[in-house]
Design a protein around this motif. Structure first.
Motif, mmCIF file in Angstrom:
data_model
loop_
_atom_site.group_PDB
_atom_site.id
_atom_site.type_symbol
_atom_site.label_atom_id
_atom_site.label_comp_id
_atom_site.label_asym_id
_atom_site.label_seq_id
_atom_site.Cartn_x
_atom_site.Cartn_y
_atom_site.Cartn_z
ATOM 1 N N PRO A 298 26.007 52.111 58.251
ATOM 2 C CA PRO A 298 24.650 51.791 58.717
ATOM 3 C C PRO A 298 24.340 52.374 60.095
ATOM 4 O O PRO A 298 25.219 52.448 60.943
ATOM 5 C CB PRO A 298 24.652 50.256 58.782
ATOM 6 C CG PRO A 298 26.085 49.886 58.979
ATOM 7 C CD PRO A 298 26.883 50.914 58.221
ATOM 8 N N LEU B 236 27.693 53.384 62.211
ATOM 9 C CA LEU B 236 29.020 52.777 62.184
ATOM 10 C C LEU B 236 29.851 53.425 61.090
ATOM 11 O O LEU B 236 29.328 53.690 60.004
ATOM 12 C CB LEU B 236 28.915 51.283 61.862
ATOM 13 C CG LEU B 236 28.195 50.400 62.865
ATOM 14 C CD1 LEU B 236 28.191 48.955 62.358
ATOM 15 C CD2 LEU B 236 28.868 50.473 64.234
ATOM 16 N N LYS B 237 31.138 53.646 61.347
ATOM 17 C CA LYS B 237 32.037 54.066 60.267
ATOM 18 C C LYS B 237 32.415 52.803 59.503
ATOM 19 O O LYS B 237 33.258 52.021 59.965
ATOM 20 C CB LYS B 237 33.288 54.744 60.839
ATOM 21 C CG LYS B 237 32.990 56.104 61.449
ATOM 22 C CD LYS B 237 34.245 56.814 61.890
ATOM 23 C CE LYS B 237 34.908 57.510 60.714
ATOM 24 N NZ LYS B 237 35.860 58.560 61.170
ATOM 25 N N ASP B 238 31.737 52.566 58.409
ATOM 26 C CA ASP B 238 31.966 51.364 57.619
ATOM 27 C C ASP B 238 31.585 51.677 56.172
ATOM 28 O O ASP B 238 30.452 51.455 55.740
ATOM 29 C CB ASP B 238 31.117 50.204 58.185
ATOM 30 C CG ASP B 238 31.396 48.894 57.469
ATOM 31 O OD1 ASP B 238 32.077 48.905 56.421
ATOM 32 O OD2 ASP B 238 30.927 47.850 57.956
ATOM 33 N N ARG C 252 29.782 49.140 53.950
ATOM 34 C CA ARG C 252 28.363 48.856 54.222
ATOM 35 C C ARG C 252 27.528 50.136 54.312
ATOM 36 O O ARG C 252 26.419 50.129 54.836
ATOM 37 C CB ARG C 252 28.227 48.021 55.488
ATOM 38 C CG ARG C 252 28.882 46.641 55.349
ATOM 39 C CD ARG C 252 28.815 45.805 56.617
ATOM 40 N NE ARG C 252 29.503 44.542 56.409
ATOM 41 C CZ ARG C 252 30.835 44.369 56.544
ATOM 42 N NH1 ARG C 252 31.590 45.390 56.895
ATOM 43 N NH2 ARG C 252 31.381 43.184 56.321
ATOM 44 N N GLU D 112 35.493 50.171 65.601
ATOM 45 C CA GLU D 112 36.300 50.710 64.497
ATOM 46 C C GLU D 112 35.909 52.157 64.197
ATOM 47 O O GLU D 112 36.254 52.695 63.150
ATOM 48 C CB GLU D 112 36.114 49.854 63.233
ATOM 49 C CG GLU D 112 36.430 48.378 63.415
ATOM 50 C CD GLU D 112 37.908 48.146 63.731
ATOM 51 O OE1 GLU D 112 38.758 48.763 63.070
ATOM 52 O OE2 GLU D 112 38.193 47.374 64.660
ATOM 53 N N GLY D 113 35.158 52.776 65.123
ATOM 54 C CA GLY D 113 34.767 54.167 64.953
ATOM 55 C C GLY D 113 33.274 54.331 64.713
ATOM 56 O O GLY D 113 32.666 53.577 63.958
#
Lengths: 226, 226
Positions: free
Chosen positions: A137, A129-131, A134, A93-94
């Motif tokens: 991370p 991570l692109k998140d 969260r 997801e990036g």
């Protein structure tokens, strides 16, 4: 031309020939009106930010092309604040790939027990991570492979490209007596052979730079650089 | 015999012959009275916890010895709740090395975008810094080397030992129909050649284990296992 995605700092349109058009906006990421390249929200809107970011991006993508470093860049129109790029698929997801020359920001928040603020880090590469949910991370090479996001071979390429591109930006800034502390990139796979290429942009909003030990805001950085 | 260090779950004494004595306590880590192997505070005190933990530790360290896997273990006295160990130097200010067989806990909190709760993870290894103040951040092989905490060669050994030891624990638990989800270890350097060995303990408090899909508390795990 069809709107595919509305991002924090640009919109993405699909073109009829299969390529994409990035429309740069005057929004920059930050928290409470203060710029922060690591922030997940639009912190402020600055007149001219989109055009300045595109000018810098155009300069670096064209410099990388001359050096044979692969990117998704095709061309840019400064007046319209648009950039045309090849289609590319992001990893999972990036991901964000960070290259660090001095210890600041999240590196220091995590590893402050072992690192002093501003200490040299020798083009250290890390992946997050692109998140947003969260908190973006950090993730290791092993975890990326295990979760099917990036193979070990792809990680090797990604790390090498990150250091090469980071070093190009660092050298170009140094010509204007600006020192690069850290920079973040995005990469994707393109073409039938899934070649790994730099995507997105390279502008003041993606990096932390200093002059005479003083931090330079993105727009000011772009002004001094161009 | 001199008290060198008071830990969350045990005290450490220096012996006159150069070895160390670990005094197990009845305290276990957790938050608000609920056990959590990843917590940084003592959550509860349980009568008999120290002795049960030592019994399990003794069993595993002796099993590892039979298999030729290096540890700091010399011997244990269950009645006195003590274990005698060789001197060892931790990496930096101490690392935790986690071996994961199923996605739970902090792995899931970080990588929940890509992992489902309980999905198999194939002896996945990750390292975190022991740094209560910064929430025990995960750290990569590259960062460990750059910060002078662990060389690349040492990382390779550490990862291999972690998977070997994790697999031993997993197999032993499986004999009692208990499934290991994850386990954390500590390692150190010992002897003139800086050999990397397992240190600390292997007990219910270091792992998450399940039976018939139900989580087993550390003391209950130790009871069922022994």
């Amino acid at each position: 031309m069809k709107l595919k995605y509305t991002g924090k700092t640009k919109d993405v349109y699909a073109l009829e020939d299969g390529n994409y058009l990035l429309q740069f906006k005057d929004d920059v990421t930050g928290t409470n009106g203060v710029f922060d390249p690591g922030a997940n929200e639009v912190g402020l809107t600055v007149e001219g930010a989109g055009r300045a970011g595109l000018r810098v991006t155009k300069f670096f993508f064209e410099t990388l092309k001359e050096k044979g470093i692969p990117t998704h860049y095709i061309d840019a129109d400064i007046d319209k604040k648009t950039m045309t790029v090849k289609p590319a698929e992001v990893f999972g997801e990036g991901l964000e790939v960070i290259c660090r020359y001095r210890a600041v920001g999240s590196f220091l928040r995590r590893y402050g027990m072992y690192a002093k603020e501003g200490q040299p880090l020798d083009a250290f590469v890390e992946v997050t991570l692109k998140d947003d949910e969260r908190g973006d991370p950090p993730i290791s090479e092993d975890a990326l492979a295990m979760l099917g996001i990036l193979s070990k071979d792809e990680y090797r390429v990604l790390k090498e490209l990150t250091q090469q591109i980071g070093n190009v930006v660092k050298e170009e800034l140094a010509k204007k007596e600006i020192e690069l502390y850290d920079i973040k990139f995005e990469f994707g796979r393109t073409g039938a052979d899934n070649q790994i290429v730099l995507i997105d942009e390279i502008s003041g909003g993606n990096m932390r730079a200093y002059q005479n030990d003083a931090y330079i805001e993105p727009l000011e950085l772009e002004k001094r650089f161009l």
